[in-house]
Design an enzyme around this catalytic site. Sequence first.
Site, short mmCIF file in Angstrom:
data_model
loop_
_atom_site.label_atom_id
_atom_site.label_comp_id
_atom_site.label_asym_id
_atom_site.label_seq_id
_atom_site.Cartn_x
_atom_site.Cartn_y
_atom_site.Cartn_z
N ARG A 1 46.87 32.35 41.57
CA ARG A 1 46.64 33.78 41.42
C ARG A 1 47.15 34.49 42.69
O ARG A 1 46.71 34.17 43.80
CB ARG A 1 45.14 34.06 41.23
CG ARG A 1 44.86 35.53 41.20
CD ARG A 1 43.37 35.87 41.12
NE ARG A 1 43.26 37.32 41.24
CZ ARG A 1 42.31 37.96 41.90
NH1 ARG A 1 41.34 37.29 42.48
NH2 ARG A 1 42.32 39.28 41.97
N HIS B 1 45.72 44.76 44.34
CA HIS B 1 44.69 44.21 45.21
C HIS B 1 44.62 45.12 46.46
O HIS B 1 44.90 44.69 47.57
CB HIS B 1 44.99 42.76 45.57
CG HIS B 1 43.79 41.95 45.95
ND1 HIS B 1 43.42 40.79 45.31
CD2 HIS B 1 42.87 42.13 46.93
CE1 HIS B 1 42.33 40.29 45.87
NE2 HIS B 1 41.98 41.09 46.86
N GLU C 1 38.64 44.01 41.89
CA GLU C 1 37.41 44.57 42.47
C GLU C 1 37.46 46.07 42.69
O GLU C 1 37.29 46.55 43.83
CB GLU C 1 37.09 43.86 43.80
CG GLU C 1 36.74 42.41 43.61
CD GLU C 1 36.22 41.75 44.90
OE1 GLU C 1 36.25 42.41 45.95
OE2 GLU C 1 35.80 40.60 44.84
N ASN D 1 34.79 37.78 40.38
CA ASN D 1 34.84 37.27 41.74
C ASN D 1 33.40 37.07 42.16
O ASN D 1 32.63 38.02 42.28
CB ASN D 1 35.51 38.28 42.68
CG ASN D 1 37.00 38.42 42.37
OD1 ASN D 1 37.54 37.71 41.52
ND2 ASN D 1 37.65 39.34 43.03
N TYR E 1 30.67 35.49 44.86
CA TYR E 1 30.40 34.92 46.17
C TYR E 1 28.91 34.73 46.42
O TYR E 1 28.51 33.80 47.10
CB TYR E 1 30.97 35.83 47.28
CG TYR E 1 32.48 35.79 47.32
CD1 TYR E 1 33.15 34.82 48.05
CD2 TYR E 1 33.23 36.71 46.59
CE1 TYR E 1 34.54 34.77 48.07
CE2 TYR E 1 34.61 36.66 46.60
CZ TYR E 1 35.26 35.69 47.34
OH TYR E 1 36.64 35.63 47.34
N GLU F 1 37.81 34.46 41.74
CA GLU F 1 37.58 34.12 43.15
C GLU F 1 36.22 33.47 43.32
O GLU F 1 35.22 33.94 42.76
CB GLU F 1 37.58 35.37 44.05
CG GLU F 1 38.92 35.99 44.24
CD GLU F 1 38.89 37.23 45.15
OE1 GLU F 1 37.99 37.32 46.02
OE2 GLU F 1 39.75 38.09 44.96
C1 BG6 Z 1 36.96 39.73 47.66
C2 BG6 Z 1 38.38 40.17 47.76
O1 BG6 Z 1 36.19 40.87 47.87
O2 BG6 Z 1 36.43 38.88 48.57
C3 BG6 Z 1 39.21 39.37 48.72
O3 BG6 Z 1 39.00 40.23 46.51
C4 BG6 Z 1 38.39 39.06 49.97
O4 BG6 Z 1 40.38 40.07 49.00
C5 BG6 Z 1 37.22 38.20 49.52
O5 BG6 Z 1 39.08 38.47 50.99
C6 BG6 Z 1 36.31 37.78 50.65
O6 BG6 Z 1 35.85 38.89 51.33
P1 BG6 Z 1 35.95 38.99 52.90
O7 BG6 Z 1 35.45 40.34 53.24
O8 BG6 Z 1 35.08 37.92 53.43
O9 BG6 Z 1 37.38 38.78 53.23
#
Ligand code: BG6
Length: 487
Positions: free
Chosen positions: A73, A117, A163, A294, A296, A373
Amino acid sequence: MFKENFLWGAASAAYQVEGAFVADGKGPSIWDRWAHIPGKTYGGTNGDVAADHYNRMEEDVRLMAAMGLKAYRFSIAWTRILPDGRGAVNQSGIDFYNRLINCLLKEKIIPLVTLYHWDLPQCLEETYGGWLSKDVVSDFTNYAEVCFKAFGDRVNHWIVINEPNIFTHQGYSLGIHPPGMENEAAFIKAYHHTALAHASSVLKFKALGLEGVIGSSIAFSPGYAKSNEAEDRGALEKYYEMGPWLFMDPYYKGTYPKEAERYYTRLGQWQKVSPDDLKMLKAAAEVVDFIGVNYYQTAMLAYNPQDGVGQAEMNTSGKKGSQKESGVPGLYKFVRNEQLDYTDWDWAIDPDGLRYGLAQLKKRYGLPVLISENGLGFFDEINAEGEILDVARIKFLDAHVKACLEAVNEGVDLIGFCVWSFTDLLSWLNGFRKRYGLVHIDFEKKTLKRTPKASYYWYKALIESEGTLDADGFINAQTKGDTGCII
Ligand code: BG6
């Protein structure tokens, strides 16, 4: 079991890896400008060179091929294709992405292309205020059409916008991304225009009759209530209405959550949605193919009184525990989840939250999902042998892949999983120290040498096993073995 032809991928974004910011006719983007303003990014870092992927693309694709990656991607820089955002097409930009796509296909790696992006053409920002003007919708759709026509014969997977919830919130509400505004009404307006740009591009793609699937990627942090008290549960509900659902409904249902509309209308900040706009959102929601997620972390929500906390500075230093509580007074606040471990940047590590979030999306939208992501931002270390034994990243990814598998077994239609990121790259506000890559890049001595990390070999084995790898055994084998090899 993961489905056949599951997209085992890894991801990047143009501004974070390409560098070559003025090469071959590329125009300036808002990030090219923003990162050059003193004090805007961590340590003044910028993407002028980044990982120099623009010049080392073939080497990077060779590394992908050697690990057996199934999908890559990447995002297209709008200003390489249309330096002013509209008008004349820059053939060198088309040529670069053609080379990249062809290199990938030669190695049987499926290109997953993000159209946006975050790197809006600076020219459009100056001409009409970028995302604040409805003009951006037609310019964006025109740019998307140029890309569909140039690459659509070989690209079958499109992510329209990455995002939109993050870049509009951070750019228009928090003022920490370009254009640096702190104005809720502007945030709502910009967000609405992203939804229209997405919808209009989805409809354009379908009208062109091209083969393939299309969606956009949203940052999704599922939430929990801090306690069973009615006030905390209420805070959780408000978070969903004002957060995840506000951001996803227009894209995937073609509507806006009523509670969010009422809230922002009361404050005089709502963007009136015309019947034609609603019709377009609805039409696109009916044909959009997948939700890009995405993922996290999760969020823990608690009641926040009218005189409670507002926005707080983000932890961009990597000093664990330095993130202060933040929230929206009168609605909710984010508090620490004592059950979970946190990264050095204070992001909650919660694989179960991914499974839970996927179940929520299945129920609400019933669409296939691409994890576009997932990854761990971390201070990696190189040992004396030149190896990067990033066991924490392996454990993180392993747990999240397992959560995906559980979600699949519960009926979630998952089409792929992309590790963020393939190589180390520039983290927008956190500089080069917050590393995400499966491949290390020497940013310190600036040689930009590529070295696969232990996680690279772990992911290689995971892909070979089609996601059935017993990672614990593998972690042991790899951390003791020869991991420093350079391909
Ligand atoms: C997402 C984005 O928000 O998270 C990425 O799509 C980004 O571009 C990733 O790098 C991690 O966030 P950060 O702020 O830790 O770089």
